[in-house]
Design a protein around this motif. Structure first.
Motif, PDB file in Angstrom:
ATOM      1  N   ALA A   1      10.976  -9.620  -6.990  1.00 31.14           N
ATOM      2  CA  ALA A   1      10.465  -8.527  -5.447  1.00 31.14           C
ATOM      3  C   ALA A   1       9.466  -6.850  -5.719  1.00 31.14           C
ATOM      4  CB  ALA A   1      10.948  -8.128  -3.653  1.00 31.14           C
ATOM      5  N   VAL A   2       8.338  -6.789  -5.224  1.00 32.90           N
ATOM      6  CA  VAL A   2       6.993  -5.788  -5.187  1.00 32.90           C
ATOM      7  C   VAL A   2       7.026  -4.918  -4.127  1.00 32.90           C
ATOM      8  CG1 VAL A   2       4.883  -5.049  -6.727  1.00 32.90           C
ATOM      9  CG2 VAL A   2       6.551  -7.022  -7.632  1.00 32.90           C
ATOM     10  N   GLN A   3       7.046  -3.661  -4.384  1.00 30.77           N
ATOM     11  CA  GLN A   3       6.486  -2.997  -2.799  1.00 30.77           C
ATOM     12  C   GLN A   3       5.792  -2.387  -3.215  1.00 30.77           C
ATOM     13  OE1 GLN A   3       9.475  -2.530  -0.003  1.00 30.77           O
ATOM     14  NE2 GLN A   3      10.845  -4.488  -0.554  1.00 30.77           N
ATOM     15  N   PHE A   4       4.869  -1.497  -2.441  1.00 35.16           N
ATOM     16  CA  PHE A   4       3.710  -0.944  -2.859  1.00 35.16           C
ATOM     17  C   PHE A   4       3.933  -0.154  -1.522  1.00 35.16           C
ATOM     18  CE2 PHE A   4      -0.666   0.860  -2.239  1.00 35.16           C
ATOM     19  CZ  PHE A   4      -0.630   1.931  -3.467  1.00 35.16           C
ATOM     20  N   TRP A   5       4.165   1.023  -1.611  1.00 30.75           N
ATOM     21  CA  TRP A   5       4.578   2.286  -0.950  1.00 30.75           C
ATOM     22  C   TRP A   5       3.228   3.373  -0.871  1.00 30.75           C
ATOM     23  CZ3 TRP A   5       8.426   2.686   3.031  1.00 30.75           C
ATOM     24  CH2 TRP A   5       9.207   1.778   3.380  1.00 30.75           C
ATOM     25  N   LEU A   6       3.068   4.493   0.023  1.00 35.60           N
ATOM     26  CA  LEU A   6       2.083   4.891  -0.007  1.00 35.60           C
ATOM     27  C   LEU A   6       2.582   6.193   0.509  1.00 35.60           C
ATOM     28  CD1 LEU A   6      -1.851   4.091   0.324  1.00 35.60           C
ATOM     29  CD2 LEU A   6      -0.254   4.581  -1.625  1.00 35.60           C
ATOM     30  N   PHE A   7       2.249   7.863   0.259  1.00 34.78           N
ATOM     31  CA  PHE A   7       3.364   8.616   1.028  1.00 34.78           C
ATOM     32  C   PHE A   7       2.271   9.377   1.946  1.00 34.78           C
ATOM     33  CE2 PHE A   7       5.469  13.199   1.147  1.00 34.78           C
ATOM     34  CZ  PHE A   7       6.695  12.282   2.434  1.00 34.78           C
TER      35      PHE A   7
ATOM     36  N   ARG B   1       1.326  12.934   3.756  1.00 37.15           N
ATOM     37  CA  ARG B   1       1.891  14.004   5.465  1.00 37.15           C
ATOM     38  C   ARG B   1       2.883  13.926   5.822  1.00 37.15           C
ATOM     39  NH1 ARG B   1      -3.729  14.100   7.723  1.00 37.15           N
ATOM     40  NH2 ARG B   1      -4.164  12.494   6.378  1.00 37.15           N
ATOM     41  N   GLY B   2       3.864  13.394   5.465  1.00 35.99           N
ATOM     42  CA  GLY B   2       6.029  12.934   6.031  1.00 35.99           C
ATOM     43  C   GLY B   2       6.100  11.572   6.066  1.00 35.99           C
ATOM     44  N   VAL B   3       4.231  10.438   6.232  1.00 33.86           N
ATOM     45  CA  VAL B   3       5.119   8.994   6.274  1.00 33.86           C
ATOM     46  C   VAL B   3       4.971   8.528   5.458  1.00 33.86           C
ATOM     47  CG1 VAL B   3       3.958   7.496   7.894  1.00 33.86           C
ATOM     48  CG2 VAL B   3       4.027   9.796   8.729  1.00 33.86           C
ATOM     49  N   ALA B   4       5.946   8.207   5.103  1.00 37.10           N
ATOM     50  CA  ALA B   4       6.218   6.807   4.462  1.00 37.10           C
ATOM     51  C   ALA B   4       4.914   5.337   4.707  1.00 37.10           C
ATOM     52  CB  ALA B   4       7.552   6.561   3.468  1.00 37.10           C
ATOM     53  N   HIS B   5       4.238   4.889   4.162  1.00 37.04           N
ATOM     54  CA  HIS B   5       3.914   4.039   4.371  1.00 37.04           C
ATOM     55  C   HIS B   5       3.374   2.392   3.266  1.00 37.04           C
ATOM     56  CE1 HIS B   5       1.083   6.132   7.178  1.00 37.04           C
ATOM     57  NE2 HIS B   5       0.876   7.223   6.462  1.00 37.04           N
ATOM     58  N   CYS B   6       4.265   1.659   4.211  1.00 35.73           N
ATOM     59  CA  CYS B   6       4.726   0.181   3.469  1.00 35.73           C
ATOM     60  C   CYS B   6       3.455  -0.445   3.715  1.00 35.73           C
ATOM     61  CB  CYS B   6       6.450  -0.363   4.332  1.00 35.73           C
ATOM     62  SG  CYS B   6       6.473  -2.125   3.048  1.00 35.73           S
ATOM     63  N   VAL B   7       2.824   0.024   2.562  1.00 39.63           N
ATOM     64  CA  VAL B   7       1.455  -1.089   2.296  1.00 39.63           C
ATOM     65  C   VAL B   7       1.402  -2.349   2.487  1.00 39.63           C
ATOM     66  CG1 VAL B   7      -0.468  -0.852   1.554  1.00 39.63           C
ATOM     67  CG2 VAL B   7       0.379   1.292   1.925  1.00 39.63           C
ATOM     68  N   ARG B   8       2.156  -2.816   1.401  1.00 38.48           N
ATOM     69  CA  ARG B   8       2.188  -4.742   0.256  1.00 38.48           C
ATOM     70  C   ARG B   8       3.566  -4.936   0.041  1.00 38.48           C
ATOM     71  NH1 ARG B   8      -1.359  -7.597   2.776  1.00 38.48           N
ATOM     72  NH2 ARG B   8      -2.920  -7.873   1.215  1.00 38.48           N
ATOM     73  N   LEU B   9       4.097  -6.112   0.527  1.00 34.71           N
ATOM     74  CA  LEU B   9       5.101  -6.247   0.209  1.00 34.71           C
ATOM     75  C   LEU B   9       5.177  -7.656  -0.550  1.00 34.71           C
ATOM     76  CD1 LEU B   9       7.173  -7.326   2.751  1.00 34.71           C
ATOM     77  CD2 LEU B   9       7.321  -5.066   2.943  1.00 34.71           C
ATOM     78  N   ALA B  10       6.010  -8.370  -1.534  1.00 33.83           N
ATOM     79  CA  ALA B  10       6.036  -9.774  -1.836  1.00 33.83           C
ATOM     80  C   ALA B  10       7.389  -9.735  -2.421  1.00 33.83           C
ATOM     81  CB  ALA B  10       5.099 -10.231  -2.693  1.00 33.83           C
TER      82      ALA B  10
END
Length: 119
Positions: A10-16, A18-27
């Motif tokens: 499994a792979v996930q790409f997150w961006l952080f 200004r205090g928000v964790a964004h789940c951008v992509r997952l597979a």
């Protein structure tokens, strides 16, 4: 990335930001679905975002995928506006593509389902 042996399961790409964790992509790999590798990695990533990055909130983005409801109690609605200039060929093209295209796509899907060619 969650690995099982030498293989990425499994792979996930997150961006952080200004205090928000964004789940951008997952597979994840289908052959590991029965092991819930996506759930395991998402759990780790949320814990990391909250405990290590000190995220104030988690954002799974727009969309109604089933997995999102399992992780979040609240959801935000996303709204957008499309504008087209009917005085130009490009404006008419994009209006037709965006407005009629969705209706055409739904119509074809319904027709295929009725004919038993699609679930």
């Amino acid at each position: 990335m969650l690995r099982l042996g030498e293989q990425a399961a499994a792979v996930q790409f997150w961006l952080f930001d200004r205090g928000v964790a964004h789940c951008v992509r997952l597979a994840y790999r289908e052959e590991y679905k029965h092991l819930a590798v996506g759930v395991v990695l998402t759990n780790f990533m949320i814990a990391h975002a909250l405990d290590r990055d000190r995220a104030a909130s988690i954002d799974f983005g727009f969309g109604v995928e089933d997995y999102k409801g399992g992780w979040m109690k609240q959801a935000r609605d996303y709204y957008g506006v499309m504008a087209f200039n009917p005085a130009t060929a490009a404006g008419n093209y994009h209006a037709a593509r965006n407005i009629l295209g969705q209706r055409l796509k739904r119509g074809v899907k319904t027709l295929l389902q009725t004919a038993g060619l699609r679930k």
